[in-house]
Design an enzyme around this catalytic site. Structure first.
Site, PDB file in Angstrom:
ATOM      1  N   ASP A  67       3.026  54.904  12.348  1.00 28.95           N
ATOM      2  CA  ASP A  67       4.367  55.332  11.979  1.00 28.95           C
ATOM      3  C   ASP A  67       4.199  56.523  11.036  1.00 28.95           C
ATOM      4  O   ASP A  67       3.119  56.707  10.463  1.00 28.95           O
ATOM      5  CB  ASP A  67       5.099  54.188  11.283  1.00 28.95           C
ATOM      6  CG  ASP A  67       6.442  54.625  10.718  1.00 28.95           C
ATOM      7  OD1 ASP A  67       7.222  55.224  11.465  1.00 28.95           O
ATOM      8  OD2 ASP A  67       6.687  54.369   9.525  1.00 28.95           O
TER       9      ASP A  67
ATOM     10  N   ASP B  12       5.141  50.513   7.981  1.00 27.47           N
ATOM     11  CA  ASP B  12       5.562  49.924   6.704  1.00 27.47           C
ATOM     12  C   ASP B  12       7.022  49.513   6.678  1.00 27.47           C
ATOM     13  O   ASP B  12       7.472  48.897   5.720  1.00 27.47           O
ATOM     14  CB  ASP B  12       5.321  50.917   5.565  1.00 27.47           C
ATOM     15  CG  ASP B  12       6.356  52.035   5.544  1.00 27.47           C
ATOM     16  OD1 ASP B  12       6.737  52.510   6.635  1.00 27.47           O
ATOM     17  OD2 ASP B  12       6.784  52.432   4.446  1.00 27.47           O
TER      18      ASP B  12
ATOM     19  N   ASP C 142       9.373  49.036  12.141  1.00 26.60           N
ATOM     20  CA  ASP C 142       8.030  48.937  12.729  1.00 26.60           C
ATOM     21  C   ASP C 142       7.679  47.516  13.158  1.00 26.60           C
ATOM     22  O   ASP C 142       6.657  47.307  13.816  1.00 26.60           O
ATOM     23  CB  ASP C 142       6.971  49.419  11.713  1.00 26.60           C
ATOM     24  CG  ASP C 142       7.186  50.871  11.302  1.00 26.60           C
ATOM     25  OD1 ASP C 142       7.516  51.678  12.180  1.00 26.60           O
ATOM     26  OD2 ASP C 142       7.024  51.170  10.116  1.00 26.60           O
TER      27      ASP C 142
END
Length: 638
Positions: free
Chosen positions: A337, A535, A539
């Protein structure tokens, strides 16, 4: 309630709390208590108190073996197939039958202890779904006939009109029918910067309405929102068993059947075929049951795994189970990410280009005076920058927030406009300083334009900067032969700039959570074993879908609960360190498995040739167990 009743109630509550606190550790406590009883029994036996020693050994059997025996019996009934738990119980009982109580009790202790530690390490409470549900609003302001009424989100129907006030989470997917606002969509898209929304703009449940009140027309039922899809994706991904787990289950069934079949044959065939006495035949069958027990095989994996897990924890890498640590050695690709993972997660001022007749301090003072009244992340970044440059700022004489465009106000009798190009005059903004805005945008930066009474006064560029260790972390992964890719909700321009700066192999931009899952499935198809690093709440589905989910320690609770591995200090280079630890563990486990199987085969053959007595069989079996445990413990010092 009288005083005595209160005391009784308090005592009951304390007792209930105590029971609740120790319940998760009951299996480990039972295993340790079993070990203490074995030691006591051994000391009594050494001093000639044999009857009492046997009684204590029986107690050790019951306390240490209860959990595994219960698990083995329940699984046997459910699967209609014997398992390793039952084989260990049979081996321990067989040892007791021929008088070797200590050996049987030790078998129970080692197996129960390893099972307890495995349960404690791997079976974490699954909190991510409840965490997600806490973010999903339960109530909404329903507007009918001009009146507002608070209702449960489950009662909302497609076409209903709801009011969402500033600071509230949007309760359902829909489109704006009236009003303008700025929405924090990080929970869904991972985008670090809030997004301006106007009439007909699409909004998602669980996102935060920051600035203005909006009326939203519901387009999806509560059970079908994008947020609910995230929950369903997490549930679905976690319910799937890994290939390694399926292999272990299959191997367990074959092993148990083979050993029990061998013991069954050993109890009869030697008497009729080789002329052994019934006593010798039964004795050799019991020796076989003991030496063929999988204690050494179990110890080949668990101590090494726990040592590696402890090693990782000591260095800021939390593994939620041995299977995830083992999978790392086969890792071929890592998907990242962007926001909060590769980057710092908040915008910072990177460039400020000021008109020649203004000083940077003068410009920053005026802009910060106005932006200090806003809670928008870009405004806060500008104020932080002004503070760093020691530029003084004051309360503005006048302030007007134009939702979706920018802000305008007066400072010291001078009018200022701060915002998008169209807000201050698109043609003048984009041509300012020889078109510098295009170059800044090409670098993935967000541009904010400042206008005063004399025209465009400045361009302020902001960017979510990459972490200091990002490039080093990716370089280490490349050295391990790992393919790296970024999956982000950001636009292509920003994603391309970040990917180039971080030196990623590839990137995919404008990904919603469900699209990240689709891309991950393609990566898994191409690379077999893929990790996802993230995080945020958005996600969670990707972390659960990947073969290995890696969360940043400072991320959301949902990401931490969903992930298989947590980097406690947000230290990206630790990923490569974890991979190296996994590969070393795999080598040690392979050594242990080969050694333990070789010892078991040697003991079985020696028993069949009648050159091995039970005490030596136990010594060989337990000795091999101790050796593989010590070999596994080497990982503590790695």
């Amino acid at each position: 309630m009288n005083a005595q009743a209160k005391v009784l109630q308090n005592n009951y509550q304390k007792e209930a709390h105590w029971i609740t606190a120790i319940k998760p550790h009951a299996e480990l406590i039972a295993a340790l208590l079993s070990g203490v009883l074995i030691l006591a029994g051994w000391l009594l036996d050494k001093n000639g108190v044999h009857t009492t020693a046997v009684a204590i050994y029986v107690l050790a059997f019951v306390i240490g073996g209860f959990a595994k025996a219960k698990e083995g019996i329940e699984d046997t009934i459910a699967d209609k197939e014997l398992n390793v738990e039952m084989l260990m119980i049979f081996a321990a009982i067989g040892s007791a039958i021929i008088g070797y109580w200590t050996e049987g009790a030790i078998l129970i202790f080692i197996f129960s202890l390893s099972g307890a530690l495995e349960t404690y390490t791997m079976n974490k409470s699954q909190k991510e779904i409840s965490s997600l549900m806490e973010i999903q609003p339960e109530e909404a302001w329903l507007v009918r006939d001009g009146k507002e009424a608070k209702v449960h989100v489950s009662t909302l129907e497609i076409g209903d009109l709801i009011l969402v006030k500033p600071g509230e989470r949007i309760p359902s997917d829909g489109k704006i029918s009236k009003g303008q606002t700025t929405i924090d969509e990080a929970a869904i898209t991972g985008e670090s910067l809030p997004v301006s929304k106007q009439r007909d703009g699409e909004v998602f449940a669980g996102t935060v309405n920051i600035t203005g009140s909006i009326y939203v027309e519901v387009t999806k039922l509560a059970s079908e929102t994008l947020f609910q899809k995230i929950i369903q994706l997490v549930q679905s991904a976690q319910s799937e068993k890994s290939p390694s787990q399926l292999f272990i289950e299959k191997f367990e069934g074959v092993y148990v059947k083979a050993v029990l079949a061998g013991v069954g044959l050993m109890m009869f065939l030697p008497h009729f075929v080789l002329g052994w006495s019934w006593t010798e035949t039964f004795y050799r069958a019991m020796v076989l049951l003991v030496v063929a027990s999988p204690c050494a095989l179990v110890a080949s994996i668990m101590p090494a795994t726990l040592s590696a897990i402890s090693n990782g924890a000591r260095h800021g890498i939390l593994f939620k189970g041995g299977i995830h640590l083992e999978s790392l050695s086969n890792l071929k690709a890592v998907a990242f990410d962007k926001t909060g993972t590769l980057t710092q997660g908040k915008p910072e001022v990177t460039d400020i280009i000021v008109r020649n007749d203004l000083s940077t301090t003068e410009l920053l003072s005026a802009v910060a005076s106005i932006e200090s009244q806003s809670n928008h992340p870009l405004a806060q970044a500008v104020v932080r920058f002004a503070q760093e440059k020691n530029a003084p700022y004051y309360a503005p004489d006048h302030l007007e927030d134009v939702a979706g465009w920018g802000v305008q106000g007066a400072v010291g009798g001078k009018q200022w406009k701060i915002g998008k190009a169209d807000f201050v005059g698109r043609e003048d903004a984009l041509s300012f300083s020889e078109g510098m805005a295009y170059e800044l945008a090409g670098d993935g930066k967000t541009t904010v334009f400042v206008k005063d009474d004399h025209g465009i006064a400045a361009i302020i560029a902001l960017k979510d900067l990459i972490r200091e260790d990002t490039q080093h972390a990716l370089e280490l992964l490349h050295q391990e032969g790992i393919y790296t890719i970024m999956l982000t909700g950001d636009n292509k321009t920003t994603a391309k700039a970040i990917a180039k700066e971080a030196r990623l192999d590839a990137f995919i931009a404008e990904c919603l959570p469900e699209q990240k899952v689709d891309h991950l499935k393609k990566l898994i198809n191409d690379h077999q074993t893929v990790a996802m690093v993230g995080d945020g709440i958005n996600d969670a589905p990707a972390l659960a879908t990947a073969n290995i989910g890696i969360a940043m320690g400072e991320g959301s609770d949902v990401a931490l609960e969903t992930a298989d591995i947590v980097l406690m200090k947000n230290d990206l280079p630790k990923i490569a360190e974890a991979i190296r630890l996994s590969k070393k563990m795999k080598r040690i486990v392979k050594q242990n498995v080969i050694f333990s199987i070789a010892v078991i085969m040697l003991l079985i053959i020696s028993n069949f040739l009648q050159v091995l007595d039970l005490p030596f069989g136990v010594i060989g079996h337990e000795g091999s167990t101790i050796l593989v445990i010590l070999n596994g413990l080497r990982l503590l010092k790695s």
